[in-house]
Write a protein that holds these residues in place. Structure first.
Motif, short mmCIF file in Angstrom:
data_model
loop_
_atom_site.label_atom_id
_atom_site.label_comp_id
_atom_site.label_asym_id
_atom_site.label_seq_id
_atom_site.Cartn_x
_atom_site.Cartn_y
_atom_site.Cartn_z
N LEU A 291 -75.94 68.71 37.74
CA LEU A 291 -75.32 68.16 36.54
C LEU A 291 -76.38 67.56 35.63
CD1 LEU A 291 -72.93 67.77 38.82
CD2 LEU A 291 -71.92 66.45 36.97
N GLN A 292 -76.16 67.73 34.32
CA GLN A 292 -77.09 67.20 33.32
C GLN A 292 -76.30 66.47 32.25
OE1 GLN A 292 -79.36 70.53 31.73
NE2 GLN A 292 -79.06 71.63 33.65
N LEU A 293 -76.87 65.42 31.70
CA LEU A 293 -76.22 64.66 30.64
C LEU A 293 -76.29 65.43 29.32
CD1 LEU A 293 -74.96 61.88 29.85
CD2 LEU A 293 -77.27 61.25 29.11
N LEU A 294 -75.14 65.52 28.64
CA LEU A 294 -75.11 66.09 27.29
C LEU A 294 -75.22 65.00 26.24
CD1 LEU A 294 -72.27 68.78 27.19
CD2 LEU A 294 -74.72 69.16 26.90
N LEU A 295 -74.45 63.93 26.40
CA LEU A 295 -74.45 62.83 25.45
C LEU A 295 -73.72 61.64 26.03
CD1 LEU A 295 -71.31 63.07 24.38
CD2 LEU A 295 -72.27 64.82 22.91
N LYS A 296 -73.91 60.48 25.38
CA LYS A 296 -73.19 59.28 25.82
C LYS A 296 -72.87 58.42 24.60
CE LYS A 296 -77.02 56.15 26.88
NZ LYS A 296 -77.66 55.34 27.95
N TYR A 297 -71.85 57.56 24.77
CA TYR A 297 -71.40 56.68 23.70
C TYR A 297 -71.00 55.33 24.27
CZ TYR A 297 -68.50 54.56 20.16
OH TYR A 297 -67.97 53.69 19.27
N TYR A 298 -71.36 54.27 23.51
CA TYR A 298 -70.77 52.96 23.80
C TYR A 298 -70.27 52.27 22.54
CZ TYR A 298 -69.85 48.25 25.22
OH TYR A 298 -69.22 47.04 25.42
N SER A 299 -71.09 52.30 21.50
CA SER A 299 -70.66 51.61 20.29
C SER A 299 -71.32 52.29 19.09
CB SER A 299 -71.04 50.14 20.36
OG SER A 299 -72.45 50.00 20.39
N GLY A 300 -70.92 51.85 17.89
CA GLY A 300 -71.53 52.38 16.68
C GLY A 300 -70.78 53.57 16.14
N ASP A 301 -71.51 54.47 15.48
CA ASP A 301 -70.92 55.67 14.88
C ASP A 301 -70.09 56.40 15.93
OD1 ASP A 301 -72.35 58.27 12.75
OD2 ASP A 301 -70.38 58.16 13.71
N PRO A 302 -68.80 56.65 15.63
CA PRO A 302 -67.94 57.29 16.64
C PRO A 302 -68.32 58.74 16.93
CG PRO A 302 -66.77 57.06 14.58
CD PRO A 302 -68.05 56.29 14.42
N VAL A 303 -69.12 59.36 16.09
CA VAL A 303 -69.58 60.71 16.35
C VAL A 303 -71.00 60.62 16.89
CG1 VAL A 303 -70.07 62.99 15.40
CG2 VAL A 303 -68.12 61.68 14.54
N VAL A 304 -71.16 61.12 18.10
CA VAL A 304 -72.48 61.03 18.74
C VAL A 304 -73.01 62.44 18.99
CG1 VAL A 304 -71.39 60.81 21.01
CG2 VAL A 304 -73.74 60.04 20.69
N GLN A 305 -74.27 62.60 18.69
CA GLN A 305 -74.91 63.91 18.86
C GLN A 305 -75.54 64.03 20.24
OE1 GLN A 305 -74.64 66.16 16.34
NE2 GLN A 305 -73.48 64.59 15.23
N GLY A 306 -75.50 65.24 20.79
CA GLY A 306 -76.11 65.47 22.07
C GLY A 306 -77.08 66.62 22.02
N VAL A 307 -77.37 67.17 23.19
CA VAL A 307 -78.31 68.27 23.27
C VAL A 307 -77.63 69.60 22.97
CG1 VAL A 307 -79.79 67.04 24.88
CG2 VAL A 307 -77.99 68.52 25.76
N ASN A 308 -78.44 70.58 22.59
CA ASN A 308 -77.95 71.96 22.39
C ASN A 308 -76.82 72.06 21.39
OD1 ASN A 308 -79.81 72.81 24.28
ND2 ASN A 308 -78.34 72.72 25.96
N GLY A 309 -76.79 71.19 20.36
CA GLY A 309 -75.79 71.30 19.30
C GLY A 309 -74.43 70.71 19.62
N PHE A 310 -74.29 70.08 20.76
CA PHE A 310 -73.01 69.45 21.10
C PHE A 310 -72.88 68.08 20.44
CE2 PHE A 310 -70.98 72.17 24.15
CZ PHE A 310 -72.01 72.94 24.68
N GLU A 311 -71.66 67.71 20.12
CA GLU A 311 -71.36 66.38 19.64
C GLU A 311 -70.01 65.97 20.20
OE1 GLU A 311 -71.26 66.66 15.33
OE2 GLU A 311 -69.09 67.01 15.37
N ALA A 312 -69.75 64.67 20.19
CA ALA A 312 -68.45 64.17 20.66
C ALA A 312 -67.99 63.08 19.71
CB ALA A 312 -68.56 63.64 22.08
N GLU A 313 -66.68 62.96 19.59
CA GLU A 313 -66.11 61.94 18.73
C GLU A 313 -65.24 61.00 19.52
OE1 GLU A 313 -64.22 63.33 15.19
OE2 GLU A 313 -63.94 61.29 14.44
N PHE A 314 -65.56 59.72 19.42
CA PHE A 314 -64.79 58.66 20.08
C PHE A 314 -63.65 58.22 19.17
CE2 PHE A 314 -63.72 55.00 22.44
CZ PHE A 314 -63.63 53.92 21.58
N SER A 315 -62.47 58.09 19.73
CA SER A 315 -61.34 57.54 19.00
C SER A 315 -60.67 56.47 19.83
CB SER A 315 -60.32 58.64 18.66
OG SER A 315 -59.13 58.08 18.14
N LYS A 316 -60.78 55.21 19.38
CA LYS A 316 -60.16 54.12 20.14
C LYS A 316 -58.64 54.22 20.04
CE LYS A 316 -60.42 49.11 20.78
NZ LYS A 316 -60.77 49.19 22.19
N SER A 317 -58.13 54.59 18.89
CA SER A 317 -56.67 54.64 18.70
C SER A 317 -56.03 55.71 19.58
CB SER A 317 -56.33 54.90 17.24
OG SER A 317 -56.89 56.12 16.81
#
Lengths: 111, 112
Positions: free
Chosen positions: A44-70
């Motif tokens: 297993l390898q990490l792609l990306l991680k999020y804790y705070s700040g901009d809800p869209v976080v960039q990862g490796v190889n063109g992946f991104e993720a969007e956090f939505s608290k609601s």
């Protein structure tokens, strides 16, 4: 107790198409959130991680993720997939004890 | 950089047998984990250790023991192997519980 749900066990997309892998977490606060990938016959390898700040976080190889608290969600996206993206993707949540893994989504990229 | 080594790569045992899996890391990480990966069930935490000689139970600790005698190594013992626990066992290490985990290649357990 915290938990992570990945509702799609398998996803098939055409090469070059866009991708979204869904993840929902259950926790009243904001947990640390991660996406890991497991390529065939690799660890297993990490792609990306999020804790705070901009809800869209960039990862490796063109992946991104969007956090939505609601929506209690942390969906993974990629604009254009390649055959080499075929793998199992795990969403992971940590609310202060230890990391909990979703059941994984197996992505198959077809020509 | 660093590496996590798991031995053996394949472990075959008889039902009821006591079996030990070993993990070594050279990242100098404080925290180490043992997970069990069953097909279609993701990874479930068995034990973790935040420092040498520390042991914490995870969600799946029943039927397992663990040992962290050195910072670089973390062992897992299956106390009485059962057919329903055939799976891949993954070791991981990290600098802290909120940080990226680095995973080993796994030990595949088969119980006859």
């Amino acid at each position: 107790a915290q938990s992570v749900t990945q509702p799609d066990a398998r996803v098939t997309v055409s090469e070059g198409a866009s991708l979204q892998l869904r993840c929902k977490y259950s926790y009243s606060g904001t947990p640390y959130l991660f996406w890991y990938v497991q390529y065939p016959r690799q660890g297993l390898q990490l792609l990306l991680k999020y804790y705070s700040g901009d809800p869209v976080v960039q990862g490796v190889n063109g992946f991104e993720a969007e956090f939505s608290k609601s929506n209690s969600s942390f969906h993974l996206r990629k604009a254009s997939v390649h055959w080499s993206d075929s793998a199992v993707y795990f969403c992971v949540s940590n609310s202060g004890t230890y990391q909990r893994f979703g059941t994984g989504t197996k992505l198959q990229v077809v020509p | 950089g660093g590496i996590i080594t798991q031995t053996p790569k394949f472990l075959i045992g008889q039902e009821g047998q006591k079996l030990t899996l070993k993990c070594q890391q050279n990242f100098n990480h404080d925290t180490m984990y043992w997970y069990r990966q069953d097909s279609g069930k993701g990874l479930r935490l068995i034990y973790y250790s935040i420092t040498e000689n520390d042991l914490q139970k995870g969600d799946l600790s029943e039927g397992y023991d663990a040992s962290r005698e050195k910072k670089s190594s973390f062992s897992l013992t299956v106390t009485s192997a059962q057919k329903n626990e055939m799976a891949v066992f993954l070791c991981a290490s990290t600098t802290g519980i909120y940080a990226e985990q680095f995973f080993g290649p796994g030990t595949r357990l088969t119980v006859l």
